[in-house]
Design a protein around this motif. Structure first.
Motif, PDB file in Angstrom:
ATOM      1  N   ARG A 711       0.929  -1.288   0.106  1.00 42.28           N
ATOM      2  CA  ARG A 711      -0.026   0.050  -0.020  1.00 42.28           C
ATOM      3  C   ARG A 711       0.862   1.360  -0.043  1.00 42.28           C
ATOM      4  NH1 ARG A 711      -3.971  -2.353  -2.235  1.00 42.28           N
ATOM      5  NH2 ARG A 711      -4.816  -4.214  -1.184  1.00 42.28           N
ATOM      6  N   VAL A 712       2.014   1.157   0.877  1.00 44.01           N
ATOM      7  CA  VAL A 712       2.881   2.222   0.724  1.00 44.01           C
ATOM      8  C   VAL A 712       3.397   2.547  -0.836  1.00 44.01           C
ATOM      9  CG1 VAL A 712       5.130   3.451   1.707  1.00 44.01           C
ATOM     10  CG2 VAL A 712       3.484   2.249   3.202  1.00 44.01           C
ATOM     11  N   ARG A 713       3.685   1.365  -1.462  1.00 46.43           N
ATOM     12  CA  ARG A 713       4.162   1.562  -2.855  1.00 46.43           C
ATOM     13  C   ARG A 713       3.082   2.191  -3.554  1.00 46.43           C
ATOM     14  NH1 ARG A 713       5.859  -3.298  -3.218  1.00 46.43           N
ATOM     15  NH2 ARG A 713       3.963  -4.138  -4.265  1.00 46.43           N
ATOM     16  N   GLN A 714       2.122   1.882  -3.473  1.00 43.25           N
ATOM     17  CA  GLN A 714       0.781   2.259  -4.397  1.00 43.25           C
ATOM     18  C   GLN A 714       0.898   3.847  -3.838  1.00 43.25           C
ATOM     19  OE1 GLN A 714      -2.828   0.048  -3.565  1.00 43.25           O
ATOM     20  NE2 GLN A 714      -3.826   0.990  -5.226  1.00 43.25           N
ATOM     21  N   ILE A 715       0.762   4.177  -2.641  1.00 38.37           N
ATOM     22  CA  ILE A 715       0.728   5.407  -2.294  1.00 38.37           C
ATOM     23  C   ILE A 715       1.627   6.535  -2.886  1.00 38.37           C
ATOM     24  CG2 ILE A 715       0.936   7.359  -0.514  1.00 38.37           C
ATOM     25  CD1 ILE A 715      -0.300   5.277   1.518  1.00 38.37           C
ATOM     26  N   LEU A 716       2.896   6.081  -2.951  1.00 41.84           N
ATOM     27  CA  LEU A 716       4.016   6.731  -3.737  1.00 41.84           C
ATOM     28  C   LEU A 716       3.867   6.610  -5.329  1.00 41.84           C
ATOM     29  CD1 LEU A 716       7.022   5.443  -1.634  1.00 41.84           C
ATOM     30  CD2 LEU A 716       5.564   7.762  -1.234  1.00 41.84           C
ATOM     31  N   VAL A 790      -3.691   6.259   3.259  1.00 41.37           N
ATOM     32  CA  VAL A 790      -2.822   6.886   4.356  1.00 41.37           C
ATOM     33  C   VAL A 790      -3.793   6.983   5.758  1.00 41.37           C
ATOM     34  CG1 VAL A 790      -2.065   9.194   4.938  1.00 41.37           C
ATOM     35  CG2 VAL A 790      -1.648   8.516   2.772  1.00 41.37           C
ATOM     36  N   GLU A 791      -5.010   7.296   5.464  1.00 32.38           N
ATOM     37  CA  GLU A 791      -5.984   7.444   6.518  1.00 32.38           C
ATOM     38  C   GLU A 791      -6.102   5.988   7.490  1.00 32.38           C
ATOM     39  OE1 GLU A 791      -9.317   9.487   5.421  1.00 32.38           O
ATOM     40  OE2 GLU A 791      -8.641  11.299   5.477  1.00 32.38           O
ATOM     41  N   LEU A 792      -6.131   4.863   6.328  1.00 31.13           N
ATOM     42  CA  LEU A 792      -6.204   3.408   6.860  1.00 31.13           C
ATOM     43  C   LEU A 792      -4.735   3.149   7.765  1.00 31.13           C
ATOM     44  CD1 LEU A 792      -7.987   1.030   6.702  1.00 31.13           C
ATOM     45  CD2 LEU A 792      -6.868   0.201   4.852  1.00 31.13           C
ATOM     46  N   HIS A 793      -3.679   3.785   7.289  1.00 30.07           N
ATOM     47  CA  HIS A 793      -2.651   3.479   8.127  1.00 30.07           C
ATOM     48  C   HIS A 793      -2.417   4.522   9.413  1.00 30.07           C
ATOM     49  CE1 HIS A 793      -1.044   1.551   4.407  1.00 30.07           C
ATOM     50  NE2 HIS A 793      -0.196   1.007   5.406  1.00 30.07           N
ATOM     51  N   SER A 801       0.090  23.902  -3.288  1.00 27.61           N
ATOM     52  CA  SER A 801       0.348  24.170  -4.599  1.00 27.61           C
ATOM     53  C   SER A 801       0.136  25.441  -5.012  1.00 27.61           C
ATOM     54  CB  SER A 801      -0.597  23.197  -5.281  1.00 27.61           C
ATOM     55  OG  SER A 801      -0.578  23.574  -6.747  1.00 27.61           O
ATOM     56  N   GLU A 802       0.738  26.121  -5.773  1.00 28.98           N
ATOM     57  CA  GLU A 802       0.861  27.404  -6.504  1.00 28.98           C
ATOM     58  C   GLU A 802       0.839  27.487  -8.070  1.00 28.98           C
ATOM     59  OE1 GLU A 802       2.974  31.774  -6.005  1.00 28.98           O
ATOM     60  OE2 GLU A 802       3.245  30.072  -4.787  1.00 28.98           O
ATOM     61  N   PRO A 803      -0.227  27.921  -8.623  1.00 31.35           N
ATOM     62  CA  PRO A 803      -0.277  27.945  -9.976  1.00 31.35           C
ATOM     63  C   PRO A 803       1.182  28.379 -10.710  1.00 31.35           C
ATOM     64  CG  PRO A 803      -2.140  28.894  -9.298  1.00 31.35           C
ATOM     65  CD  PRO A 803      -1.508  28.665  -8.177  1.00 31.35           C
ATOM     66  N   GLY A 804       1.787  27.387 -11.642  1.00 29.42           N
ATOM     67  CA  GLY A 804       2.935  27.952 -12.455  1.00 29.42           C
ATOM     68  C   GLY A 804       4.143  27.553 -11.557  1.00 29.42           C
ATOM     69  N   ARG A 805       4.043  27.379 -10.391  1.00 27.88           N
ATOM     70  CA  ARG A 805       5.255  26.747  -9.609  1.00 27.88           C
ATOM     71  C   ARG A 805       5.359  25.385  -9.263  1.00 27.88           C
ATOM     72  NH1 ARG A 805       7.046  31.697  -5.694  1.00 27.88           N
ATOM     73  NH2 ARG A 805       8.887  30.387  -5.869  1.00 27.88           N
ATOM     74  N   GLY A 806       4.409  24.669  -9.259  1.00 25.10           N
ATOM     75  CA  GLY A 806       4.460  23.242  -8.899  1.00 25.10           C
ATOM     76  C   GLY A 806       3.630  22.880  -7.806  1.00 25.10           C
ATOM     77  N   THR A 807       3.661  21.673  -7.348  1.00 24.62           N
ATOM     78  CA  THR A 807       2.801  21.065  -6.162  1.00 24.62           C
ATOM     79  C   THR A 807       3.775  20.217  -5.285  1.00 24.62           C
ATOM     80  OG1 THR A 807       0.670  20.950  -7.545  1.00 24.62           O
ATOM     81  CG2 THR A 807       0.907  19.725  -5.818  1.00 24.62           C
ATOM     82  N   ARG A 808       3.290  20.465  -4.288  1.00 24.40           N
ATOM     83  CA  ARG A 808       4.052  19.450  -3.187  1.00 24.40           C
ATOM     84  C   ARG A 808       3.094  18.804  -2.222  1.00 24.40           C
ATOM     85  NH1 ARG A 808       6.543  23.046   0.589  1.00 24.40           N
ATOM     86  NH2 ARG A 808       8.387  23.224  -0.818  1.00 24.40           N
ATOM     87  N   VAL A 809       3.061  17.341  -1.987  1.00 25.08           N
ATOM     88  CA  VAL A 809       2.056  16.701  -1.396  1.00 25.08           C
ATOM     89  C   VAL A 809       2.923  15.728  -0.285  1.00 25.08           C
ATOM     90  CG1 VAL A 809       0.682  14.676  -1.571  1.00 25.08           C
ATOM     91  CG2 VAL A 809       0.758  16.147  -3.319  1.00 25.08           C
ATOM     92  N   THR A 810       2.543  16.022   0.675  1.00 24.60           N
ATOM     93  CA  THR A 810       3.154  15.319   2.095  1.00 24.60           C
ATOM     94  C   THR A 810       2.226  14.384   2.603  1.00 24.60           C
ATOM     95  OG1 THR A 810       4.350  17.543   2.408  1.00 24.60           O
ATOM     96  CG2 THR A 810       4.477  16.129   4.317  1.00 24.60           C
ATOM     97  N   VAL A 811       2.858  13.310   2.770  1.00 24.79           N
ATOM     98  CA  VAL A 811       2.376  11.922   3.287  1.00 24.79           C
ATOM     99  C   VAL A 811       3.114  11.816   4.773  1.00 24.79           C
ATOM    100  CG1 VAL A 811       1.824   9.530   3.370  1.00 24.79           C
ATOM    101  CG2 VAL A 811       1.348  11.000   1.389  1.00 24.79           C
ATOM    102  N   ARG A 812       2.154  11.582   5.909  1.00 24.40           N
ATOM    103  CA  ARG A 812       2.866  11.348   7.025  1.00 24.40           C
ATOM    104  C   ARG A 812       2.081  10.010   7.626  1.00 24.40           C
ATOM    105  NH1 ARG A 812       2.925  16.670   7.347  1.00 24.40           N
ATOM    106  NH2 ARG A 812       4.777  17.743   8.047  1.00 24.40           N
ATOM    107  N   LEU A 813       2.987   8.962   7.915  1.00 28.79           N
ATOM    108  CA  LEU A 813       2.425   7.639   8.424  1.00 28.79           C
ATOM    109  C   LEU A 813       3.247   7.295   9.779  1.00 28.79           C
ATOM    110  CD1 LEU A 813       2.931   5.590   4.959  1.00 28.79           C
ATOM    111  CD2 LEU A 813       1.136   6.759   6.136  1.00 28.79           C
ATOM    112  N   PRO A 814       2.701   6.660  10.762  1.00 34.08           N
ATOM    113  CA  PRO A 814       3.155   6.143  11.882  1.00 34.08           C
ATOM    114  C   PRO A 814       4.371   5.402  11.784  1.00 34.08           C
ATOM    115  CG  PRO A 814       0.713   6.092  11.861  1.00 34.08           C
ATOM    116  CD  PRO A 814       1.189   6.199  10.421  1.00 34.08           C
ATOM    117  N   VAL A 815       5.379   5.676  12.414  1.00 33.98           N
ATOM    118  CA  VAL A 815       6.572   5.013  12.319  1.00 33.98           C
ATOM    119  C   VAL A 815       6.208   3.634  12.903  1.00 33.98           C
ATOM    120  CG1 VAL A 815       8.996   4.613  13.199  1.00 33.98           C
ATOM    121  CG2 VAL A 815       7.978   6.898  12.525  1.00 33.98           C
TER     122      VAL A 815
END
Length: 842
Positions: A711-716, A790-793, A801-815
């Protein structure tokens, strides 16, 4: 002071002019005499007329010269006077500027003249008057003590010229320096603000004076007390005693006591107190002391403070006599209490058990001999706790301290104890006049059980009726309403007050007919309540009221002759019933379509892909044949593309599985670099075609964590697929992993077209797919699956995100994985660390 030189010069000028005028007058007189032909006496002029005329001419010349000389001299002195006056004016202006440059109030006084304010430049002093008239009224703005100190100092300055410099305090609490000086017959007073060190000194002085007053007041109070009070110094010698002490030791004066060190306590008593004081504790004890030649009991208290001690002795002879009398009177009461069935225990101010009756001993089953040793209440509670006879409490120490705190200023409170053996005790506490507490322990087990059963029955009946949506009415044998609930009043829109007056069934029907007029329906209800038929049967029906509401009613006879009626508003139920039936049919159809779709996808897509992947692996097997480098590259591309398509199909199946609620995580140790490489493998070909670079950064402490690796591989993979699809040729896609506390943080960042702010909130919605000018168009499930996985984990996902400058997605998973998995003893991760060196991969 400025006009003095000018006045002197003017005086000299007037004298010279007077002299010139006199000389001129003489000349004119002489000339007139000569012209008159000898009118003047000859002795004055001589005998010769010519000589006389020459004499007169010489005198005139002399006088003229004298006049000229005098005029020149007068003008010169006048110029000097004017210059001197100008210099004095400049000096005066400079002196005035110097005086006004310093914040101060300057007063000037001279004999036979009133005191006046010369300068007033002192501002922002709390309580300081702003006008000279109010300032000179010192008693109105100064504290009484400061005013009393300032007035004699000013009087001494005016009368004898004695200077002073004191600090005074305004009523508002501000400190002002007052200084007085004399010069000749004049006096100058100056008031300035006290700042810096002088202000601190003034505050210390004021505090010292206050403390001195308090000490004097305290000693005066102690001196007026009828009990002996004394103080000892560091060396153990008496430093101060009050008058009662002097009388107690039969001394003539306080000085004699201090000089001879006359002691009230005996030597052994002083030693006993000294041993307690040496431990840093206060000494308290009842000692026999010889006071006025008579030995009397006293409560002696010795308190240590710093290097000294303070002591007092209170005569308790009268108290002991009163206590003895009370004890004699209490014996009959004790005998009476010993015969009652209620357990009674009395503790004194020292928390010692001074009385208990037989019921108390039997209640707690304690040894009578031990109880007679007068144990403290704390010891009794500890013994009962050891025997397991006290109520079960979460924090025994806190519970015990709360009970014992009642001996202080806290008010005693009654309590109820539920004992381990099932009994319920009502503990009644009452404070005694001597500071002790009397306890009554009443066994309320049986009474509470009966009361509880009764209240339960009544409560159940009331709650049951009031919680029913059906209106309930019970009519007695006399035809009047005996019982009803809120629903009945609501259905027929009747007031509870009117129903509480027990209306007759006919009155009730008359009020209810305002909402339903059919007399044929109401007649059987009235007969069921008022008739004397031997056979009473249950019946019911339905009312369709003019407002469209539907009321179902049931009439049921009760065994005691009463009649029960129920009215139920089933309007909404009918509507909901029809709506639910339609909704259920639609849901069943949708569920069938979904199941058919999943089955179709599983068969039509997964089976061919499985064959493609299988044959690709077979071609790559050396046993089939050797492939050249280009063939191996093509074969790898086929395998990677097939796996990418398989991942998309897996997304669809994953979403369907999560919707069905059957998704289960197979958690284990996940290798971060390996799972990143596996996700990149699925998008490598697409990235190469778009001429994109992949930038990977993994922190040293972010190597492993607990999760479902697939599932982590599927998320990435989904995040990377989105980044590749929305990036421009030549852009760089970054994927990083770091650890933040108990969370493993993955970040996927691109330099693509970005997402407008007003559309960011719905990017995680299902089937939400917009190209934003990138040419990429997907099914709109990737980010939805990411968020769900992610929520299942037990993690979170966020997007920036900002138009013209790109997008950043951050995922936090319990260690440590989901909390329920982490609790099963899975391996723990190490501490955090910095990011490792980064690398780029085309």
């Amino acid at each position: 002071m400025q006009a003095a030189p000018s006045k002197r010069s003017a005086g000299k000028s007037r004298e010279l002019m007077a002299l010139v005028g006199a000389s001129l007058a003489c000349v004119l007189v002489l000339a007139a005499g000569i012209v008159a032909g000898g009118a003047l006496p000859l002795p004055l002029l001589g005998t010769q007329p010519v000589a006389a005329i020459g004499l007169v001419g010489g005198i005139a010349l002399f006088i003229a010269a004298l006049i000229a000389l005098t005029v020149v001299r007068a003008k010169r002195e006048e110029r000097q006077a004017v210059a001197e006056a100008a210099g004095l004016k400049r000096s005066l202006a400079a002196a005035d500027s110097i005086i006004r440059s310093e914040p101060q109030i300057l007063l000037f006084w001279e004999q036979n003249q009133p005191l006046r304010v010369v300068a007033h430049t002192l501002k922002d002093i709390p309580g300081l008057p702003e006008t000279p008239e109010k300032f000179l009224r010192f008693g109105q703005w100064l504290e009484p003590s400061s005013a009393a100190t300032l007035k004699p100092a000013i009087d001494a300055l005016f009368t004898s010229g004695q200077p002073f410099n004191i600090i005074v305090r305004s009523i508002a609490g501000a400190h002002v320096e007052a200084e007085g000086r004399t010069a000749g017959g004049r006096a100058v007073l100056r008031f300035r603000d006290v700042a810096g060190h002088r202000d601190e000194v003034a505050r210390v002085l004021a505090q010292h004076q206050r403390l001195a007053r308090e000490v004097r007041a305290s000693r005066a109070l102690l001196d007026a007390l009828p009990i002996p009070v004394w103080l000892r110094g560091k060396d153990g010698r008496l430093t101060w005693v009050n008058n009662a002490y002097v009388r107690a030791v039969e001394a003539r004066s306080r000085a004699e006591v201090q000089e001879r060190q006359i002691e009230l306590l005996e030597q052994r008593q002083r030693r006993a107190a000294a041993r307690v004081l040496a431990r840093g504790e206060s000494y308290r004890g009842r000692l026999p002391l010889i006071v006025g030649g008579e030995r009397r009991p006293h409560d002696v208290t010795v308190l240590p403070f710093e290097d000294a001690t303070a002591a007092a002795a209170v005569d308790v002879l009268a108290i002991e006599k009163t206590q003895g009398e009370l004890e004699r009177q209490a014996v009959p009461y004790d005998r009476t209490l010993d015969r009652v069935a209620t357990a009674v225990a009395i503790f004194n101010a020292q928390q010692q058990l001074v009385f208990f009756n037989e019921a108390y001993r039997k209640l707690w089953q304690l040894d009578e001999d031990w109880l007679k040793t007068r144990p403290t209440e704390g010891a009794v509670l500890d013994r009962l706790r050891e025997l397991g006879r006290l109520p079960q409490v979460i924090n025994y120490s806190e519970w015990r301290s709360k009970i014992l705190a009642s001996y202080g200023d806290a008010a005693v409170e009654d309590d109820t104890w539920l004992l381990p053996d099932g009994r319920t005790l009502q503990v009644l506490a009452e404070k005694r006049s001597d500071g002790g507490i009397t306890y009554l322990f009443v066994d309320d087990t049986e009474r509470l059980a009966l009361e509880r059963d009764y209240n339960v029955l009544i409560g159940v009946q009331r709650e049951t009726l009031d919680s029913l949506k059906e209106g309930v009415a019970v009519f007695g044998t006399d035809g009047r309403l005996k019982l009803f609930n809120s629903a009945l009043a609501g259905i027929w829109q009747l007031s509870r007050r009117a129903l509480a007056e027990e209306p007759h069934i006919d009155e009730f029907i008359l009020q209810a007919r305002e909402h339903y007029e059919d007399a044929q329906t109401w007649a059987p209800l009235s007969r069921a309540v008022t008739s004397f038929s031997e056979q009473r049967e249950e019946f019911g029906g339905q009312m369709l009221r003019p407002d469209g509401s539907i009321i179902d009613y049931v009439v049921m006879p009760l065994p005691d002759g009463a009649t029960l009626m129920t009215f139920a508003d089933v309007t909404d139920s009918k509507r909901y019933e029809r709506a639910l039936e339609e909704r259920n049919e639609a849901l069943v159809a949708a569920d069938r379509m979904k199941n058919a779709f999943i089955s179709h996808v599983s068969y039509e897509l997964r089976t061919p892909l499985t064959n493609i992947i299988g044959f690709s692996d077979l071609l790559g097997n050396p046993h089939i044949g050797t492939l050249n480098e280009k063939q191996q590259e093509y074969l790898g591309d086929i395998s990677a593309s097939s796996k990418t398509l398989l991942a998309i199909i897996d997304d669809i199946l994953t979403l369907a599985t999560m919707d069905a609620g059957t998704m289960e995580l197979k958690q284990g140790r996940v290798d971060v670099p390996a799972v990143i490489d596996a996700a990149i493998l699925g998008v490598r070909e697409a990235a190469q075609r778009a001429r994109l670079s992949l930038h990977i950064a993994v922190a040293e402490d972010a190597t492993q964590f607990i999760a479902d690796e697939a599932r982590v591989r599927q998320i990435l993979f989904n995040l990377l697929s989105n980044a590749v699809g929305f990036s421009k040729p030549g852009d760089t896609i970054g994927i990083t992993c770091r650890r933040e506390g108990a969370m493993m943080v993955f970040t996927v960042e691109d330099q693509g077209v970005g997402i407008p702010k007003e559309e960011q909130w719905k990017v995680f919605d299902r089937f939400e797919s917009r190209s934003h000018g990138s040419g990429h168009r997907g099914a709109g499930l990737g980010l939805t699956i990411v968020k769900s996985l992610v929520e299942l984990h037990g993690g979170t996902v966020s997007l920036e995100s900002e138009p013209g400058r790109g997008t950043r997605v951050t995922v936090r998973l319990p260690v440590q994985g989901r909390p329920d998995k982490a609790a099963q003893g899975l391996p723990q991760e190490g501490p955090e660390g910095p990011l490792s060196a980064t690398g780029s991969r085309a």
